[in-house]
Design a protein around this motif. Structure first.
Motif, PDB file in Angstrom:
ATOM      1  N   THR A  91     -18.490  -3.437   5.517  1.00 14.92           N
ATOM      2  CA  THR A  91     -17.578  -2.417   6.025  1.00 14.92           C
ATOM      3  C   THR A  91     -18.415  -1.224   6.470  1.00 14.92           C
ATOM      4  OG1 THR A  91     -17.283  -1.534   3.806  1.00 14.92           O
ATOM      5  CG2 THR A  91     -15.649  -3.127   4.583  1.00 14.92           C
ATOM      6  N   GLU A 162      -6.794  -3.417   6.404  1.00 15.78           N
ATOM      7  CA  GLU A 162      -7.108  -1.990   6.290  1.00 15.78           C
ATOM      8  C   GLU A 162      -6.717  -1.216   7.548  1.00 15.78           C
ATOM      9  OE1 GLU A 162     -10.798  -4.326   7.370  1.00 15.78           O
ATOM     10  OE2 GLU A 162      -9.239  -4.513   5.880  1.00 15.78           O
ATOM     11  N   GLU A 165      -3.198  -0.308   6.985  1.00 16.57           N
ATOM     12  CA  GLU A 165      -3.143   0.760   5.977  1.00 16.57           C
ATOM     13  C   GLU A 165      -3.481   2.101   6.606  1.00 16.57           C
ATOM     14  OE1 GLU A 165      -5.813  -0.496   2.889  1.00 16.57           O
ATOM     15  OE2 GLU A 165      -4.720  -2.371   2.603  1.00 16.57           O
ATOM     16  N   LEU A 166      -4.478   2.135   7.494  1.00 17.71           N
ATOM     17  CA  LEU A 166      -4.847   3.372   8.176  1.00 17.71           C
ATOM     18  C   LEU A 166      -3.696   3.867   9.050  1.00 17.71           C
ATOM     19  CD1 LEU A 166      -8.509   2.665   9.319  1.00 17.71           C
ATOM     20  CD2 LEU A 166      -7.766   4.420   7.717  1.00 17.71           C
TER      21      LEU A 166
END
Length: 174
Positions: A91, A162, A165-166
């Motif tokens: 990441t 993710e 989620e952002l």
């Protein structure tokens, strides 16, 4: 037989002015910087000899050539087996701003889609083409574009939760 008007700009000027935008689109299509450069170069090479016949908007023609070349390339590559890795890519490192993190996550997820799914998403959402225009550019039906778009977005959500989620954290629709 009507003849198209000559392009408003010369070939060299077009490459200087629009080359970077073509390269960005090619990178999104291929997921690889070197392949993107090859794609743009091959498309420009095909268009250079008939530049004066491309009309008022030569960029649309060049982009169409890029899309067709990319489809041809991924059809040929499809016969080669995919190489899987044990661990997903790292990441992004801490310290990057959120836009950079999102861009890196999205690039990584796009690279893990099939070439056809990546192409559909790039044409629909980056190039902002309609479903009919995407179908025409890819040589398939509108129904195929719709199903490929749906499958690609579903796969993106699996590959990079993710990102969702952002989006929610930034006040997007959940």
């Amino acid at each position: 037989m009507s003849r198209r008007p000559a392009p408003a700009v010369g070939f060299e000027e077009f490459v200087v002015v629009r080359g970077h935008a073509l390269l960005r689109a090619a990178y999104l299509l291929t997921g690889d910087a070197h392949a993107a450069e090859d794609l743009v170069q091959a498309a420009l090479e095909r268009c250079a000899g008939r530049w004066d016949k491309l009309g008022e908007q030569p960029e649309a023609y060049v982009r169409r050539v890029m899309y067709h070349l990319n489809v041809s390339w991924w059809r040929r590559r499809r016969s080669r087996p995919e190489s899987l890795v044990e661990e997903p890519p790292e990441t992004p490192a801490a310290g990057h701003d959120e836009a950079t993190v999102v861009a890196l996550l999205l690039q990584g997820a796009l690279r893990r889609l099939t070439a056809r799914q990546r192409t559909v998403l790039v044409l629909r959402f980056y190039e902002d083409l309609s479903e009919a225009q995407v179908a025409d550019a890819m040589g398939c039906s509108v129904g195929t574009v719709k199903s490929q778009t749906s499958a690609a977005l579903r796969r993106l959500r699996q590959l990079a939760p993710e990102l969702d989620e952002l989006r929610v954290r930034q006040g997007g629709v959940s």
